[in-house]
Scaffold this motif. Structure first.
Motif, PDB file in Angstrom:
ATOM      1  N   THR A  78      13.463  -7.136 -11.659  1.00  0.00           N
ATOM      2  CA  THR A  78      14.400  -6.722 -12.703  1.00  0.00           C
ATOM      3  C   THR A  78      13.690  -6.056 -13.883  1.00  0.00           C
ATOM      4  OG1 THR A  78      14.309  -8.905 -13.767  1.00  0.00           O
ATOM      5  CG2 THR A  78      16.045  -8.541 -12.124  1.00  0.00           C
ATOM      6  N   ASN A  79      12.390  -5.853 -13.780  1.00  0.00           N
ATOM      7  CA  ASN A  79      11.594  -5.313 -14.889  1.00  0.00           C
ATOM      8  C   ASN A  79      11.171  -3.868 -14.576  1.00  0.00           C
ATOM      9  OD1 ASN A  79       9.620  -4.699 -16.821  1.00  0.00           O
ATOM     10  ND2 ASN A  79       8.915  -6.822 -16.916  1.00  0.00           N
ATOM     11  N   TYR A  80      11.982  -2.919 -15.030  1.00  0.00           N
ATOM     12  CA  TYR A  80      11.737  -1.497 -14.756  1.00  0.00           C
ATOM     13  C   TYR A  80      10.345  -1.067 -15.217  1.00  0.00           C
ATOM     14  CZ  TYR A  80      12.301   3.584 -14.928  1.00  0.00           C
ATOM     15  OH  TYR A  80      12.134   4.927 -14.760  1.00  0.00           O
ATOM     16  N   ALA A  81       9.969  -1.421 -16.434  1.00  0.00           N
ATOM     17  CA  ALA A  81       8.672  -0.996 -16.980  1.00  0.00           C
ATOM     18  C   ALA A  81       7.524  -1.537 -16.130  1.00  0.00           C
ATOM     19  CB  ALA A  81       8.528  -1.444 -18.429  1.00  0.00           C
ATOM     20  N   TRP A  82       7.611  -2.800 -15.717  1.00  0.00           N
ATOM     21  CA  TRP A  82       6.556  -3.383 -14.888  1.00  0.00           C
ATOM     22  C   TRP A  82       6.492  -2.683 -13.533  1.00  0.00           C
ATOM     23  CZ3 TRP A  82       5.811  -5.512 -10.166  1.00  0.00           C
ATOM     24  CH2 TRP A  82       4.579  -6.137  -9.951  1.00  0.00           C
ATOM     25  N   LEU A  83       7.657  -2.450 -12.914  1.00  0.00           N
ATOM     26  CA  LEU A  83       7.688  -1.781 -11.608  1.00  0.00           C
ATOM     27  C   LEU A  83       7.060  -0.395 -11.679  1.00  0.00           C
ATOM     28  CD1 LEU A  83      11.302  -2.818 -10.574  1.00  0.00           C
ATOM     29  CD2 LEU A  83       9.199  -3.491  -9.374  1.00  0.00           C
ATOM     30  N   LEU A  84       7.375   0.339 -12.736  1.00  0.00           N
ATOM     31  CA  LEU A  84       6.834   1.684 -12.913  1.00  0.00           C
ATOM     32  C   LEU A  84       5.312   1.638 -13.081  1.00  0.00           C
ATOM     33  CD1 LEU A  84       8.006   4.547 -13.129  1.00  0.00           C
ATOM     34  CD2 LEU A  84       8.047   4.244 -15.594  1.00  0.00           C
ATOM     35  N   GLU A  85       4.849   0.783 -13.958  1.00  0.00           N
ATOM     36  CA  GLU A  85       3.398   0.659 -14.205  1.00  0.00           C
ATOM     37  C   GLU A  85       2.673   0.170 -12.956  1.00  0.00           C
ATOM     38  OE1 GLU A  85       0.523  -2.173 -16.876  1.00  0.00           O
ATOM     39  OE2 GLU A  85       2.326  -1.385 -17.848  1.00  0.00           O
ATOM     40  N   ASN A  86       3.255  -0.807 -12.275  1.00  0.00           N
ATOM     41  CA  ASN A  86       2.638  -1.324 -11.059  1.00  0.00           C
ATOM     42  C   ASN A  86       2.568  -0.254  -9.981  1.00  0.00           C
ATOM     43  OD1 ASN A  86       1.661  -3.693  -9.410  1.00  0.00           O
ATOM     44  ND2 ASN A  86       3.400  -3.022  -8.197  1.00  0.00           N
ATOM     45  N   GLY A  87       3.634   0.531  -9.815  1.00  0.00           N
ATOM     46  CA  GLY A  87       3.630   1.599  -8.822  1.00  0.00           C
ATOM     47  C   GLY A  87       2.536   2.615  -9.089  1.00  0.00           C
ATOM     48  N   GLN A  88       2.344   2.954 -10.359  1.00  0.00           N
ATOM     49  CA  GLN A  88       1.283   3.899 -10.725  1.00  0.00           C
ATOM     50  C   GLN A  88      -0.087   3.309 -10.410  1.00  0.00           C
ATOM     51  OE1 GLN A  88       2.426   4.244 -14.824  1.00  0.00           O
ATOM     52  NE2 GLN A  88       3.689   6.058 -14.455  1.00  0.00           N
ATOM     53  N   LYS A  89      -0.242   2.026 -10.689  1.00  0.00           N
ATOM     54  CA  LYS A  89      -1.525   1.360 -10.458  1.00  0.00           C
ATOM     55  C   LYS A  89      -1.803   1.182  -8.960  1.00  0.00           C
ATOM     56  CE  LYS A  89      -1.602  -2.486 -12.524  1.00  0.00           C
ATOM     57  NZ  LYS A  89      -1.685  -3.790 -13.179  1.00  0.00           N
ATOM     58  N   VAL A  90      -0.802   0.746  -8.216  1.00  0.00           N
ATOM     59  CA  VAL A  90      -1.010   0.477  -6.792  1.00  0.00           C
ATOM     60  C   VAL A  90      -1.234   1.770  -5.995  1.00  0.00           C
ATOM     61  CG1 VAL A  90       1.377   0.442  -5.930  1.00  0.00           C
ATOM     62  CG2 VAL A  90      -0.287  -1.139  -5.000  1.00  0.00           C
ATOM     63  N   ALA A  91      -0.771   2.886  -6.501  1.00  0.00           N
ATOM     64  CA  ALA A  91      -1.027   4.170  -5.823  1.00  0.00           C
ATOM     65  C   ALA A  91      -2.523   4.438  -5.728  1.00  0.00           C
ATOM     66  CB  ALA A  91      -0.332   5.308  -6.563  1.00  0.00           C
ATOM     67  N   LYS A  92      -3.268   3.988  -6.713  1.00  0.00           N
ATOM     68  CA  LYS A  92      -4.714   4.228  -6.737  1.00  0.00           C
ATOM     69  C   LYS A  92      -5.465   3.383  -5.701  1.00  0.00           C
ATOM     70  CE  LYS A  92      -4.772   5.612 -11.607  1.00  0.00           C
ATOM     71  NZ  LYS A  92      -3.392   5.963 -11.703  1.00  0.00           N
ATOM     72  N   THR A  93      -4.850   2.282  -5.260  1.00  0.00           N
ATOM     73  CA  THR A  93      -5.511   1.419  -4.286  1.00  0.00           C
ATOM     74  C   THR A  93      -4.884   1.490  -2.895  1.00  0.00           C
ATOM     75  OG1 THR A  93      -4.126  -0.467  -4.934  1.00  0.00           O
ATOM     76  CG2 THR A  93      -6.265  -0.219  -6.045  1.00  0.00           C
ATOM     77  N   HIS A  94      -3.592   1.804  -2.826  1.00  0.00           N
ATOM     78  CA  HIS A  94      -2.876   1.768  -1.555  1.00  0.00           C
ATOM     79  C   HIS A  94      -2.521   3.157  -1.008  1.00  0.00           C
ATOM     80  CE1 HIS A  94      -2.552  -2.428  -2.567  1.00  0.00           C
ATOM     81  NE2 HIS A  94      -1.928  -2.682  -1.432  1.00  0.00           N
ATOM     82  N   MET A  95      -2.952   4.208  -1.690  1.00  0.00           N
ATOM     83  CA  MET A  95      -2.673   5.583  -1.244  1.00  0.00           C
ATOM     84  C   MET A  95      -3.958   6.400  -1.334  1.00  0.00           C
ATOM     85  SD  MET A  95       0.611   5.738  -0.533  1.00  0.00           S
ATOM     86  CE  MET A  95       0.891   7.488  -0.541  1.00  0.00           C
ATOM     87  N   THR A  96      -4.967   5.981  -0.616  1.00  0.00           N
ATOM     88  CA  THR A  96      -6.284   6.596  -0.761  1.00  0.00           C
ATOM     89  C   THR A  96      -6.670   7.536   0.379  1.00  0.00           C
ATOM     90  OG1 THR A  96      -7.351   4.704   0.295  1.00  0.00           O
ATOM     91  CG2 THR A  96      -7.131   4.643  -2.113  1.00  0.00           C
ATOM     92  N   GLN A  97      -5.990   7.410   1.532  1.00  0.00           N
ATOM     93  CA  GLN A  97      -6.416   8.164   2.701  1.00  0.00           C
ATOM     94  C   GLN A  97      -5.305   9.077   3.221  1.00  0.00           C
ATOM     95  OE1 GLN A  97      -8.354   5.724   5.681  1.00  0.00           O
ATOM     96  NE2 GLN A  97      -8.777   4.147   4.169  1.00  0.00           N
ATOM     97  N   GLY A  98      -5.704  10.127   3.889  1.00  0.00           N
ATOM     98  CA  GLY A  98      -4.753  11.057   4.482  1.00  0.00           C
ATOM     99  C   GLY A  98      -4.156  10.519   5.770  1.00  0.00           C
ATOM    100  N   ILE A  99      -3.060  11.142   6.191  1.00  0.00           N
ATOM    101  CA  ILE A  99      -2.344  10.724   7.395  1.00  0.00           C
ATOM    102  C   ILE A  99      -3.220  10.819   8.641  1.00  0.00           C
ATOM    103  CG2 ILE A  99      -1.321  13.011   7.782  1.00  0.00           C
ATOM    104  CD1 ILE A  99       0.439   9.657   8.423  1.00  0.00           C
ATOM    105  N   ASP A 100      -4.241  11.682   8.620  1.00  0.00           N
ATOM    106  CA  ASP A 100      -5.141  11.781   9.769  1.00  0.00           C
ATOM    107  C   ASP A 100      -5.854  10.466  10.040  1.00  0.00           C
ATOM    108  OD1 ASP A 100      -6.562  12.171   7.347  1.00  0.00           O
ATOM    109  OD2 ASP A 100      -8.143  13.291   8.347  1.00  0.00           O
ATOM    110  N   LYS A 101      -6.061   9.647   9.006  1.00  0.00           N
ATOM    111  CA  LYS A 101      -6.755   8.374   9.165  1.00  0.00           C
ATOM    112  C   LYS A 101      -5.812   7.176   9.199  1.00  0.00           C
ATOM    113  CE  LYS A 101     -10.950  10.033   7.073  1.00  0.00           C
ATOM    114  NZ  LYS A 101     -11.603  10.286   5.807  1.00  0.00           N
ATOM    115  N   THR A 102      -4.565   7.357   8.797  1.00  0.00           N
ATOM    116  CA  THR A 102      -3.688   6.199   8.624  1.00  0.00           C
ATOM    117  C   THR A 102      -2.460   6.172   9.532  1.00  0.00           C
ATOM    118  OG1 THR A 102      -2.431   7.271   6.850  1.00  0.00           O
ATOM    119  CG2 THR A 102      -4.384   5.996   6.204  1.00  0.00           C
ATOM    120  N   GLU A 103      -2.283   7.186  10.362  1.00  0.00           N
ATOM    121  CA  GLU A 103      -1.065   7.244  11.182  1.00  0.00           C
ATOM    122  C   GLU A 103      -0.883   5.990  12.036  1.00  0.00           C
ATOM    123  OE1 GLU A 103       1.116   9.754  14.712  1.00  0.00           O
ATOM    124  OE2 GLU A 103      -1.045   9.864  14.508  1.00  0.00           O
TER     125      GLU A 103
END
Length: 179
Positions: A78-103
């Motif tokens: 229910t915390n929009y600000a936390w969700l937004l900040e967390n999404g920005q932060k988690v992108a740096k750790t959970h979106m690091t590789q291209g589809i060629d390596k993660t499919e």
């Protein structure tokens, strides 16, 4: 139908009690469509980052599948600000590789999804949009759901209670669209 049948779990599921028509669930259809998109992306844009966010009563940020998924639950939904900040932060750790390596990892996570419970659509969309925003220009979010947003921010069931709640929900989705 033959292409979709490879996703069947092998149980006897038949449409309309007709033994000549095999039932394929909505989830299986979505999984097949997403898998086809992943295959195309790997062939055409192999360095593109692709992430998965699943949701029911909680939100699970799977990202590119290379990390342990993050579960978002409770008051955080229910915390929009936390969700937004967390999404920005988690992108740096959970979106690091291209589809060629993660499919393969993404397909494993995709086909592990199950239909369960309520729908935390709003919190999932906030998380996904925040993550996509960190991945550069041209990023997009594709939403697949069969449920009404009824958990966390953007809950549409609150609209039944009052016109103020409906205005709040509309403002939430407008704010999200602007972001």
């Amino acid at each position: 139908l033959q292409e979709l049948m490879k996703f069947s779990d092998g149980s006897d599921q038949f449409a309309f009690n007709d033994r000549n028509v095999t039932y394929v669930s909505r989830l299986q259809c979505v999984q097949a469509a997403i898998e086809a998109q992943l295959i195309d992306m790997k062939a055409e844009k192999s360095k593109r980052k692709v992430g998965l966010v699943s949701f029911n009563g909680d939100v699970q940020v799977i990202g590119d599948g290379s990390q342990v998924p993050q579960t978002i639950s409770g008051d955080k939904l229910t915390n929009y600000a936390w969700l937004l900040e967390n999404g920005q932060k988690v992108a740096k750790t959970h979106m690091t590789q291209g589809i060629d390596k993660t499919e393969a990892q993404l397909n494993e996570k995709l086909f592990g999804l199950e239909e369960t419970g309520p729908t935390a659509l709003g919190p999932a969309v906030v998380s996904a949009i925040a993550m996509a925003g960190e991945c550069g220009n041209g990023s997009s979010v594709v939403i697949c759901t069969d449920g009404l947003a009824n958990v966390g921010v953007g809950c549409l069931e609150e609209q039944k209670d009052s016109s103020n709640a409906a205005q709040d929900v509309a403002a939430f989705y407008e704010q999200l669209a602007e972001y």
